[in-house]
Scaffold this motif. Structure first.
Motif, PDB file in Angstrom:
ATOM      1  N   PHE A  60      52.534  42.879  47.817  1.00 58.75           N
ATOM      2  CA  PHE A  60      53.938  43.279  47.952  1.00 58.75           C
ATOM      3  C   PHE A  60      54.414  42.960  46.625  1.00 58.75           C
ATOM      4  N   ALA A  61      55.775  43.495  46.536  1.00 56.91           N
ATOM      5  CA  ALA A  61      56.476  43.244  45.365  1.00 56.91           C
ATOM      6  C   ALA A  61      55.924  44.029  43.981  1.00 56.91           C
ATOM      7  N   GLY A  62      54.940  45.011  44.061  1.00 55.90           N
ATOM      8  CA  GLY A  62      54.305  45.658  43.037  1.00 55.90           C
ATOM      9  C   GLY A  62      53.265  45.008  42.289  1.00 55.90           C
ATOM     10  N   LEU A  63      52.974  43.735  42.856  1.00 53.43           N
ATOM     11  CA  LEU A  63      51.868  42.853  42.381  1.00 53.43           C
ATOM     12  C   LEU A  63      50.588  43.344  42.900  1.00 53.43           C
ATOM     13  N   SER A  64      49.414  43.111  41.852  1.00 60.15           N
ATOM     14  CA  SER A  64      48.123  43.490  42.152  1.00 60.15           C
ATOM     15  C   SER A  64      47.366  42.586  41.914  1.00 60.15           C
ATOM     16  N   LEU A  65      46.146  42.310  42.881  1.00 64.53           N
ATOM     17  CA  LEU A  65      45.095  41.455  42.451  1.00 64.53           C
ATOM     18  C   LEU A  65      44.386  41.726  41.419  1.00 64.53           C
ATOM     19  N   PRO A  66      43.803  40.807  40.749  1.00 65.00           N
ATOM     20  CA  PRO A  66      42.928  41.234  39.605  1.00 65.00           C
ATOM     21  C   PRO A  66      41.612  41.704  40.386  1.00 65.00           C
ATOM     22  N   ALA A  67      40.802  42.845  39.819  1.00 67.49           N
ATOM     23  CA  ALA A  67      39.515  43.206  40.355  1.00 67.49           C
ATOM     24  C   ALA A  67      38.396  42.099  40.089  1.00 67.49           C
ATOM     25  N   LEU A  68      37.725  41.793  41.232  1.00 68.70           N
ATOM     26  CA  LEU A  68      36.659  40.640  40.951  1.00 68.70           C
ATOM     27  C   LEU A  68      35.326  41.374  40.477  1.00 68.70           C
TER      28      LEU A  68
END
Length: 190
Positions: A129-137
C-alpha cells in the motif's frame, strides 16, 4: 456473581505488553488467514483478477510484512522479559503439549511471512500500500515461485490447525477444567 475462574488456583498473569502482542498478533493472523483464503479463491480458483482481488493481495502482503516485525518484537520481548511460570494446575502432559504447540506457532509465525516474501520476490509482485514496495529477496523465478507458493499454502493450513488447537485448548481450560489458564492472557485481567 463469581465466575468459575475466581475459584481456580490462579497462576501469575502475563504482563500487559505480552498480552497486547498476543491479541494484536491473533487479529493479524486471523486477517492473514482470511484474506489468504479469499484472495486465492477469487484469483486462482475463480480466475477473477479485479480491483478487489488485487486489494486483497496487497493487503495480505502489507499486513504479512508488518506481522513479521511484530512477531520479531514479540519474540524479543519474550526473550528479554520471559514468561510467568506455568499455571500451577497444569499437568506435565498439558505443559508439554502447550510448549510444543506454542513452539510450532512461533516457528510458523516467522516462517510464513518469510515464505510469502520469498514467493512475491520470485513472482515478482512486491507492491504494498501507499506506493511502497518490498525489497526483493531474490531474482524472479516462476518455477521456484510455484514451489514456494505451494509451501506457503501448506504452512497456512498447518497454522490454521495449530490456531484451532490453541483456541480449543483455551476454551477447554475455561469451560471444562475451569482453571486460570485463559485468564492469564485475557486483556484487562491482573
Amino acid at each position: 456473581m463469581a465466575t468459575s475462574d475466581e475459584h481456580a488456583v490462579p497462576g501469575q498473569s502475563y504482563p500487559s505488553v505480552a498480552k497486547a502482542f498476543h491479541w494484536v498478533s491473533a487479529v493479524a493472523v486471523a486477517f492473514m488467514l482470511t484474506t489468504g483464503l479469499v484472495m486465492t479463491w477469487r484469483g486462482h480458483d475463480l480466475g477473477i483478477w479485479d480491483e478487489l482481488t488485487n486489494g486483497l493481495y496487497t493487503s495480505h502482503k502489507t499486513v504479512g510484512f508488518v506481522l513479521l516485525w511484530l512477531i520479531v518484537l514479540r519474540l524479543a520481548n519474550r526473550l528479554v522479559f520471559g514468561a510467568p511460570p506455568p499455571e500451577p494446575t497444569l499437568t506435565a502432559a498439558h505443559r508439554r503439549i502447550a510448549a510444543a504447540n506454542h513452539g510450532a506457532l512461533y516457528a510458523l509465525l516467522v516462517a510464513m511471512p518469510l515464505a510469502g516474501w520469498l514467493a512475491v520476490s520470485l513472482f515478482p509482485a512486491l507492491d504494498l500500500f501507499a506506493g511502497l514496495s518490498l525489497p526483493a529477496l531474490t531474482a524472479p523465478d516462476r518455477d521456484a515461485y510455484e514451489t514456494v507458493a505451494w509451501a506457503h499454502g501448506l504452512g497456512a493450513r498447518l497454522l490454521m490447525a495449530l490456531v484451532a488447537l490453541h483456541v480449543a485448548a483455551a476454551l477447554y481450560h475455561r469451560f471444562v477444567r475451569r482453571d486460570g489458564v485463559l485468564a492469564r492472557m485475557w486483556p484487562g485481567r491482573p
